[in-house]
Design an enzyme around this catalytic site. Sequence first.
Site, PDB file in Angstrom:
ATOM      1  N   ASP A 125       0.851  -1.192   0.000  1.00  8.46           N
ATOM      2  CA  ASP A 125       0.000   0.000   0.000  1.00  8.46           C
ATOM      3  C   ASP A 125       0.883   1.237   0.000  1.00  8.46           C
ATOM      4  OD1 ASP A 125      -2.156   1.864   0.447  1.00  8.46           O
ATOM      5  OD2 ASP A 125      -3.274   0.240   1.411  1.00  8.46           O
TER       6      ASP A 125
ATOM      7  N   TYR B  48     -13.820   5.776 -14.735  1.00  3.11           N
ATOM      8  CA  TYR B  48     -13.726   4.659 -13.799  1.00  3.11           C
ATOM      9  C   TYR B  48     -14.261   3.376 -14.440  1.00  3.11           C
ATOM     10  CZ  TYR B  48     -14.203   1.970  -9.494  1.00  3.11           C
ATOM     11  OH  TYR B  48     -14.116   0.996  -8.528  1.00  3.11           O
TER      12      TYR B  48
ATOM     13  N   ALA C 288     -19.558  -0.267  -2.154  1.00  7.76           N
ATOM     14  CA  ALA C 288     -19.224  -0.816  -0.846  1.00  7.76           C
ATOM     15  C   ALA C 288     -19.093   0.291   0.191  1.00  7.76           C
ATOM     16  CB  ALA C 288     -17.930  -1.613  -0.925  1.00  7.76           C
TER      17      ALA C 288
END
Length: 250
Positions: free
Chosen positions: A38, A146, A179
């Site tokens: 990350d 996207y 989500a």
Amino acid sequence: MSGEFDGLVAAVTGGGSGIGAAVADVLERRGARIAVIDLRVPTDHALRLGVQGDIGSDDSTKAAVDAVVDHFGGVDILVNNAGIGAVGSVEDNSYEEWLRVLNVNLLGTVRMSRACLPHLRRSSAPSIVNVASIAATAGLKQRALYSASKGAVAALTRAMAADYIEEGIRVNAVNPGTADTPWVQRLLESSADPGAARTLLVGRQPHGRLVDPTEIAEAVAYLASPNSGSTTGTALAVDGGMHDLRLPRS
């Protein structure tokens, strides 16, 4: 818990929060050794390897995978979860923004896969799971860039599955609906009316709520599991029925 991942090493990009963190939790509970890659490495899990890495950079990606292999000795499972969002129609985002999002969401998946494939070839249970999106299969307003990036990831998944099936490397994807993650929360907070924006997002989910990240993680675990040896080239929707259900208006 089931121990089907005992002894296997799972590298999870974007594993510091949201869906990626949930994936790391689920795989770890089932016995996997976890490497989180990350931009901001979490420090709250002593048993996990945290590696700072930017999948938008060739050099950073290679260094991150090298660090995982140096620590664990190999990679068995790759979860390509890291990604960035974009809002707007095809007219709204600059070309620079198009290149930035495609570089992370699409080419980041390519970079990680290429870096891990030599190690996956040495695994007894190699698997790649790409995190695509409902935006790959359904037309959503103000999500042109996207959607293009995640649609490309979905197509890439099928092509990779075909390329590597003879080597025993399975490649699958999950297509989450909206989500309940920190990224979505930031998106809502940036809107003029966060409450109304959340109501709209919830309202487009047939089951009437946002998707829990753990539900997506459980789907990733199924696809990554050595017990799913006949599942490859598949995109598993975890979207509350958004893609396939057509409910009457109330």
